[in-house]
Design a protein around this motif. Structure first.
Motif, PDB file in Angstrom:
ATOM      1  N   SER A  67      -0.633  -0.840  -7.632  1.00 30.80           N
ATOM      2  CA  SER A  67      -0.455  -0.452  -6.237  1.00 30.80           C
ATOM      3  C   SER A  67      -0.053  -1.652  -5.388  1.00 30.80           C
ATOM      4  O   SER A  67       0.854  -1.558  -4.551  1.00 30.80           O
ATOM      5  CB  SER A  67      -1.738   0.174  -5.692  1.00 30.80           C
ATOM      6  N   HIS A  81       3.422  -2.078  -3.368  1.00 30.62           N
ATOM      7  CA  HIS A  81       3.310  -1.882  -1.916  1.00 30.62           C
ATOM      8  C   HIS A  81       2.674  -3.083  -1.214  1.00 30.62           C
ATOM      9  O   HIS A  81       1.949  -2.908  -0.234  1.00 30.62           O
ATOM     10  CB  HIS A  81       2.468  -0.624  -1.636  1.00 30.62           C
ATOM     11  N   GLU A  83       3.703  -5.335   0.828  1.00 29.93           N
ATOM     12  CA  GLU A  83       4.001  -5.515   2.246  1.00 29.93           C
ATOM     13  C   GLU A  83       3.210  -4.531   3.109  1.00 29.93           C
ATOM     14  O   GLU A  83       2.656  -4.915   4.151  1.00 29.93           O
ATOM     15  CB  GLU A  83       5.508  -5.347   2.504  1.00 29.93           C
ATOM     16  N   GLN A  84       3.125  -3.287   2.673  1.00 31.47           N
ATOM     17  CA  GLN A  84       2.369  -2.292   3.423  1.00 31.47           C
ATOM     18  C   GLN A  84       0.871  -2.622   3.413  1.00 31.47           C
ATOM     19  O   GLN A  84       0.192  -2.449   4.428  1.00 31.47           O
ATOM     20  CB  GLN A  84       2.587  -0.879   2.846  1.00 31.47           C
TER      21      GLN A  84
END
Length: 177
Positions: free
Chosen positions: A154, A158, A160-161
């Motif tokens: 994960s 992701h 940056e998120q």
């Protein structure tokens, strides 16, 4: 019959040199193959022969399975790159730009699963860098390997998120009590 613009062994070698001169870091054979086979005129066997020849002549080097262009290859490739069809060079430029973005991101996003020595479970160590250095390092405990691997995947997909969510949470104004 192929419909590509790259037809001769010399042009295949030029294509390899052109691509290796533009990638931002050494690449494995799979990545190089994908980039070179962008022209329908090139097949895998032509590519393999050309790559082996370029290694023998010192235009390309391979270290630990990663291919890069040598100074000799860069100089000779630059002299002859105009021999490649303009449309082939444009396609290579687009493909290499996309690959460079992937390679740069892969260097900036790191995650490891480490067994914990002091207790059961695993530590997932995740780091996000930018051009200036480390932006965030986060370590979390996971009770099992499957959960640790899920956290790792994960984060890699992701980062940056996740960074933005952590930053939002840290900068939010919370009510005491």
């Amino acid at each position: 019959m192929s419909h590509g613009f790259v037809r001769t062994p010399f042009e295949v070698k030029l294509l390899i040199l052109y691509i290796l001169a533009q990638v931002c870091q050494p690449v494995n054979r799979t990545v190089l193959t994908e980039l070179v086979l962008c022209d329908e005129g090139v097949d895998y066997f032509q590519f393999s022969e050309a790559l082996a020849s370029l290694e023998e002549t010192g235009h390309v080097q391979s270290e630990q399975g990663l291919y890069s262009i040598t100074p000799k290859g860069k100089a000779n490739g630059a002299i002859c790159e105009s021999e490649l069809a303009y449309s082939v060079r444009q396609l290579c430029d687009r493909n290499v730009a996309a690959m460079n973005a992937q390679l740069r991101r892969a260097k900036m996003v790191r995650a490891d699963v480490l067994p914990r020595t002091e207790a059961d479970g695993f530590t997932v160590r995740m780091a996000l860098d930018d051009d200036a250095g480390n932006v965030m390092t986060l370590e979390m405990m996971a009770p099992g390997r499957s959960q640790a691997n899920a956290m790792k995947r994960s984060f890699e997909g992701h980062a940056e998120q996740i960074y933005n969510a952590v930053l939002d949470a840290l900068l939010a104004e919370y009510q005491d009590g």
